[in-house]
Design an enzyme around this catalytic site. Structure first.
Site, mmCIF file in Angstrom:
data_model
loop_
_atom_site.group_PDB
_atom_site.id
_atom_site.type_symbol
_atom_site.label_atom_id
_atom_site.label_comp_id
_atom_site.label_asym_id
_atom_site.label_seq_id
_atom_site.Cartn_x
_atom_site.Cartn_y
_atom_site.Cartn_z
ATOM 1 N N GLY A 187 5.401 -12.965 -6.195
ATOM 2 C CA GLY A 187 5.140 -14.440 -5.753
ATOM 3 C C GLY A 187 6.049 -15.563 -5.868
ATOM 4 O O GLY A 187 5.593 -16.723 -6.088
ATOM 5 N N SER A 188 7.440 -15.191 -6.283
ATOM 6 C CA SER A 188 8.387 -15.997 -6.497
ATOM 7 C C SER A 188 8.495 -16.826 -5.283
ATOM 8 O O SER A 188 9.010 -18.253 -5.549
ATOM 9 C CB SER A 188 9.577 -15.297 -7.258
ATOM 10 N N ASN A 189 8.595 -16.303 -4.321
ATOM 11 C CA ASN A 189 8.869 -17.356 -2.902
ATOM 12 C C ASN A 189 7.776 -18.287 -2.789
ATOM 13 O O ASN A 189 7.868 -19.185 -2.463
ATOM 14 C CB ASN A 189 9.377 -16.455 -1.684
ATOM 15 N N ARG A 201 2.742 -5.911 4.298
ATOM 16 C CA ARG A 201 1.997 -5.131 5.676
ATOM 17 C C ARG A 201 2.357 -5.297 6.835
ATOM 18 O O ARG A 201 2.723 -6.477 7.087
ATOM 19 C CB ARG A 201 0.589 -5.549 5.196
ATOM 20 N N GLU A 207 16.877 -17.339 -1.398
ATOM 21 C CA GLU A 207 15.788 -17.337 -0.931
ATOM 22 C C GLU A 207 14.871 -18.339 -1.284
ATOM 23 O O GLU A 207 14.241 -19.270 -0.408
ATOM 24 C CB GLU A 207 14.778 -15.997 -1.383
ATOM 25 N N HIS A 251 13.221 -12.357 4.714
ATOM 26 C CA HIS A 251 13.705 -10.993 4.670
ATOM 27 C C HIS A 251 15.024 -11.365 3.773
ATOM 28 O O HIS A 251 15.668 -11.912 3.822
ATOM 29 C CB HIS A 251 13.980 -10.726 5.776
ATOM 30 N N ASN A 281 8.793 -15.767 8.174
ATOM 31 C CA ASN A 281 8.453 -14.562 7.277
ATOM 32 C C ASN A 281 10.269 -15.079 6.700
ATOM 33 O O ASN A 281 11.226 -15.304 7.339
ATOM 34 C CB ASN A 281 8.880 -13.102 7.972
ATOM 35 N N LEU A 312 1.915 -6.099 10.411
ATOM 36 C CA LEU A 312 0.637 -7.202 11.215
ATOM 37 C C LEU A 312 0.763 -6.624 12.721
ATOM 38 O O LEU A 312 1.718 -6.035 13.154
ATOM 39 C CB LEU A 312 1.001 -8.733 11.139
ATOM 40 N N ARG A 365 -5.823 -1.183 10.838
ATOM 41 C CA ARG A 365 -4.825 -2.293 11.014
ATOM 42 C C ARG A 365 -5.744 -3.544 11.409
ATOM 43 O O ARG A 365 -5.633 -4.749 11.313
ATOM 44 C CB ARG A 365 -3.478 -2.251 11.530
HETATM 45 C C1 GAR Z 1 11.380 -11.095 -1.802
HETATM 46 O O1 GAR Z 1 12.886 -10.844 -1.977
HETATM 47 C C2 GAR Z 1 11.179 -11.177 -0.230
HETATM 48 O O2 GAR Z 1 12.451 -11.593 0.602
HETATM 49 C C3 GAR Z 1 10.931 -9.601 0.087
HETATM 50 O O3 GAR Z 1 10.205 -9.189 -1.064
HETATM 51 C C4 GAR Z 1 10.567 -10.151 -2.210
HETATM 52 C C5 GAR Z 1 8.986 -10.692 -2.516
HETATM 53 O O4 GAR Z 1 9.496 -11.301 -3.797
HETATM 54 N N1 GAR Z 1 10.141 -9.442 1.232
HETATM 55 C C6 GAR Z 1 10.206 -8.224 1.989
HETATM 56 O O5 GAR Z 1 10.901 -7.345 1.617
HETATM 57 C C7 GAR Z 1 9.654 -8.185 3.423
HETATM 58 N N2 GAR Z 1 9.693 -7.071 4.008
HETATM 59 P P1 GAR Z 1 8.544 -12.432 -4.337
HETATM 60 O O6 GAR Z 1 7.093 -11.954 -4.087
HETATM 61 O O7 GAR Z 1 8.751 -12.800 -5.790
HETATM 62 O O8 GAR Z 1 8.526 -13.791 -3.365
#
Ligand code: GAR
Length: 209
Positions: free
Chosen positions: A12-14, A91, A174, A109, A107, A93, A65
């Protein structure tokens, strides 16, 4: 202000970067709730500590799903969510859910799309020997990691990088670009029109087919 629902699966840092940005009085959205598909995601604890309502929609409790996505959609509706941010939500969707939220679901990425869709992006970037890597915020469309691009940030790949060091450099970016992208969407400055991103009247290059 539009209410944002943040979907997470892990650290959950983003999510935290969005929560922190939205705490500023001039931010054009509020974080209405955080939903995790994993009961033990560390992001849930962090959201609670920030006084954001949290919900668990555990994919393991649903037989397929579509029923999982229906539960997600119900939670989003109950929380009166207007815009959805996927933030490390791992997941896939269903088409039905994505179509319902078209133009209102984004999203992040950890790669410069359309390169390195999917998982283990930093390992793969190093294996390919690319010299520039980065991250992408895009509108979500039914196909994974393909939607029209809102914003990207690039970082150099250094000689002695490991997936960890490169990933950390990307993650810093990010945390900068995701709140910016959410701001543009919530201000109506960036919109999805006919499958393309329009920013203040300018049509950006179309996404790859
Ligand atoms: C982040 O680097 C995000 O970009 C990536 O997972 C990490 C989650 O970190 N997302 C994906 O790979 C989506 N397919 P976070 O939980 O610290 O935000």
């Amino acid at each position: 202000k539009p209410r944002v629902g943040v979907l997470i699966s892990g650290r959950g840092s983003n999510m935290m970067s969005l929560i922190e940005a939205a705490a500023a009085p001039d931010f054009p959205a509020e974080i209405g709730c955080v939903i995790s598909n994993r009961p033990d995601a560390h992001g849930v604890v962090r959201a609670q500590a920030a006084n954001i309502p949290t919900r668990i929609v555990d994919h393991k409790a649903y037989e397929d799903r579509s029923s999982f996505d229906a539960a997600l959609d119900e939670a989003l509706t109950e929380e009166q969510i207007d815009v959805v941010c996927l933030a490390g939500f791992m997941r896939l969707l269903t088409r039905a859910l994505v179509m319902k939220w078209t133009g209102r679901m984004i999203n992040i990425h950890p790669a410069l799309l359309p390169s390195f869709k999917g998982l283990n992006t930093h390992e793969r970037a190093l294996a390919e020997g690319v010299k520039i890597h980065g991250c992408t915020v895009h509108f979500v469309t039914p196909e994974m990691d393909v939607g029209p691009i809102l914003i990207q940030a690039a970082v150099p790949v250094l000689e002695d990088d490991t997936p960890g060091s490169l990933g950390a450099r990307v993650l810093e970016q990010e945390h900068l670009v995701y709140p910016q992208a959410l701001r543009m969407v919530c201000e109506g400055r960036a919109r999805l029109e006919n499958g393309r991103v329009v920013i203040d009247g300018f049509e950006m290059a179309p996404p790859p087919l």
